[in-house]
Design a protein around this motif. Structure first.
Motif, PDB file in Angstrom:
ATOM      1  N   UNK A  20       3.152  -8.607   6.681  1.00 33.38           N
ATOM      2  CA  UNK A  20       2.885  -7.424   7.513  1.00 33.38           C
ATOM      3  C   UNK A  20       3.942  -6.351   7.286  1.00 33.38           C
ATOM      4  N   UNK A  21       5.196  -6.775   7.212  1.00 34.27           N
ATOM      5  CA  UNK A  21       6.297  -5.833   6.968  1.00 34.27           C
ATOM      6  C   UNK A  21       6.153  -5.195   5.592  1.00 34.27           C
ATOM      7  N   UNK A  22       5.795  -6.002   4.583  1.00 37.87           N
ATOM      8  CA  UNK A  22       5.590  -5.483   3.231  1.00 37.87           C
ATOM      9  C   UNK A  22       4.438  -4.473   3.216  1.00 37.87           C
ATOM     10  N   UNK A  23       3.349  -4.788   3.894  1.00 31.64           N
ATOM     11  CA  UNK A  23       2.189  -3.892   3.937  1.00 31.64           C
ATOM     12  C   UNK A  23       2.559  -2.539   4.552  1.00 31.64           C
ATOM     13  N   UNK A  24       3.415  -2.591   5.567  1.00 32.38           N
ATOM     14  CA  UNK A  24       3.852  -1.355   6.212  1.00 32.38           C
ATOM     15  C   UNK A  24       4.612  -0.469   5.219  1.00 32.38           C
ATOM     16  N   UNK A  25       5.489  -1.081   4.435  1.00 31.85           N
ATOM     17  CA  UNK A  25       6.248  -0.325   3.431  1.00 31.85           C
ATOM     18  C   UNK A  25       5.296   0.233   2.365  1.00 31.85           C
ATOM     19  N   UNK A  26       4.375  -0.594   1.883  1.00 30.06           N
ATOM     20  CA  UNK A  26       3.437  -0.131   0.860  1.00 30.06           C
ATOM     21  C   UNK A  26       2.588   1.031   1.374  1.00 30.06           C
ATOM     22  N   UNK A  27       2.214   1.001   2.649  1.00 29.53           N
ATOM     23  CA  UNK A  27       1.453   2.111   3.239  1.00 29.53           C
ATOM     24  C   UNK A  27       2.276   3.397   3.228  1.00 29.53           C
ATOM     25  N   UNK A  28       3.575   3.264   3.526  1.00 32.66           N
ATOM     26  CA  UNK A  28       4.461   4.433   3.540  1.00 32.66           C
ATOM     27  C   UNK A  28       4.586   5.074   2.157  1.00 32.66           C
ATOM     28  N   UNK A  29       4.349   4.287   1.108  1.00 33.19           N
ATOM     29  CA  UNK A  29       4.497   4.780  -0.262  1.00 33.19           C
ATOM     30  C   UNK A  29       3.163   4.832  -1.003  1.00 33.19           C
ATOM     31  N   UNK A  30       2.060   4.888  -0.245  1.00 31.21           N
ATOM     32  CA  UNK A  30       0.718   4.895  -0.846  1.00 31.21           C
ATOM     33  C   UNK A  30       0.536   6.051  -1.832  1.00 31.21           C
ATOM     34  N   UNK A  31       1.263   7.142  -1.617  1.00 29.68           N
ATOM     35  CA  UNK A  31       1.126   8.326  -2.476  1.00 29.68           C
ATOM     36  C   UNK A  31       1.564   8.078  -3.918  1.00 29.68           C
ATOM     37  N   UNK A  32       2.414   7.064  -4.151  1.00 24.50           N
ATOM     38  CA  UNK A  32       2.854   6.803  -5.532  1.00 24.50           C
ATOM     39  C   UNK A  32       2.258   5.529  -6.120  1.00 24.50           C
ATOM     40  N   UNK A  33       1.445   4.807  -5.326  1.00 23.27           N
ATOM     41  CA  UNK A  33       0.846   3.572  -5.829  1.00 23.27           C
ATOM     42  C   UNK A  33      -0.526   3.884  -6.425  1.00 23.27           C
ATOM     43  N   UNK A  34      -0.619   3.775  -7.756  1.00 24.71           N
ATOM     44  CA  UNK A  34      -1.865   4.102  -8.452  1.00 24.71           C
ATOM     45  C   UNK A  34      -2.793   2.899  -8.511  1.00 24.71           C
ATOM     46  N   UNK A  35      -2.215   1.702  -8.512  1.00 24.21           N
ATOM     47  CA  UNK A  35      -3.024   0.497  -8.584  1.00 24.21           C
ATOM     48  C   UNK A  35      -2.249  -0.696  -8.082  1.00 24.21           C
ATOM     49  N   UNK A  36      -2.999  -1.718  -7.705  1.00 25.08           N
ATOM     50  CA  UNK A  36      -2.368  -2.900  -7.130  1.00 25.08           C
ATOM     51  C   UNK A  36      -3.200  -4.139  -7.456  1.00 25.08           C
ATOM     52  N   UNK A  37      -2.523  -5.190  -7.891  1.00 23.77           N
ATOM     53  CA  UNK A  37      -3.205  -6.461  -8.121  1.00 23.77           C
ATOM     54  C   UNK A  37      -2.405  -7.548  -7.428  1.00 23.77           C
ATOM     55  N   UNK A  38      -3.086  -8.370  -6.657  1.00 23.20           N
ATOM     56  CA  UNK A  38      -2.411  -9.449  -5.954  1.00 23.20           C
ATOM     57  C   UNK A  38      -2.977 -10.796  -6.354  1.00 23.20           C
ATOM     58  N   UNK A  58      10.334   6.116  -6.438  1.00 22.64           N
ATOM     59  CA  UNK A  58      10.104   4.722  -6.830  1.00 22.64           C
ATOM     60  C   UNK A  58      11.295   3.860  -6.400  1.00 22.64           C
ATOM     61  N   UNK A  59      12.506   4.385  -6.569  1.00 21.13           N
ATOM     62  CA  UNK A  59      13.709   3.669  -6.120  1.00 21.13           C
ATOM     63  C   UNK A  59      13.712   3.456  -4.616  1.00 21.13           C
ATOM     64  N   UNK A  60      13.229   4.454  -3.883  1.00 15.96           N
ATOM     65  CA  UNK A  60      13.154   4.325  -2.423  1.00 15.96           C
ATOM     66  C   UNK A  60      12.194   3.201  -2.040  1.00 15.96           C
ATOM     67  N   UNK A  61      11.077   3.112  -2.749  1.00 16.21           N
ATOM     68  CA  UNK A  61      10.104   2.039  -2.499  1.00 16.21           C
ATOM     69  C   UNK A  61      10.724   0.671  -2.754  1.00 16.21           C
TER      70      UNK A  61
END
Length: 84
Positions: A20-38, A58-61
């Motif tokens: 859940x904590x990771x998802x929150x961070x990824x949401x905050x950086x959605x603007x730079x995430x072009x793709x995701x595979x889990x 990217x470093x902030x993420x």
């Protein structure tokens, strides 16, 4: 502004709260995430992110992700730059 392309690899162990904590961070950086595979495994999730953003963003993420316990993060940025 110059944007870099790269891959961010994440290995996360632990309970739902860590995810859940990771998802929150990824949401905050959605603007730079072009793709995701889990790839979910027993008690371990592996995630690959394709990112496009400034080196600072990217470093902030990766910095924010790195603060999460039981999560390991590694980034590989290309020297290739996109001009917008």
């Amino acid at each position: 502004s110059m944007k870099r392309i790269g891959v961010v690899g994440i290995v996360v162990k632990g309970d739902r709260s860590v995810v859940t904590e990771m998802q929150r961070v990824l949401s905050d950086f959605a603007d730079i995430i072009a793709g995701r595979m889990g790839v979910p495994r027993n008690r371990v999730n592996t995630i690959a992110l394709i990112v496009e953003g400034t080196g600072e963003r990217i470093s902030a993420l990766t910095g924010r992700l790195g603060q999460i316990k039981t999560l390991s993060v590694k980034s590989a940025l290309t020297t290739f730059e996109l001009v917008e």
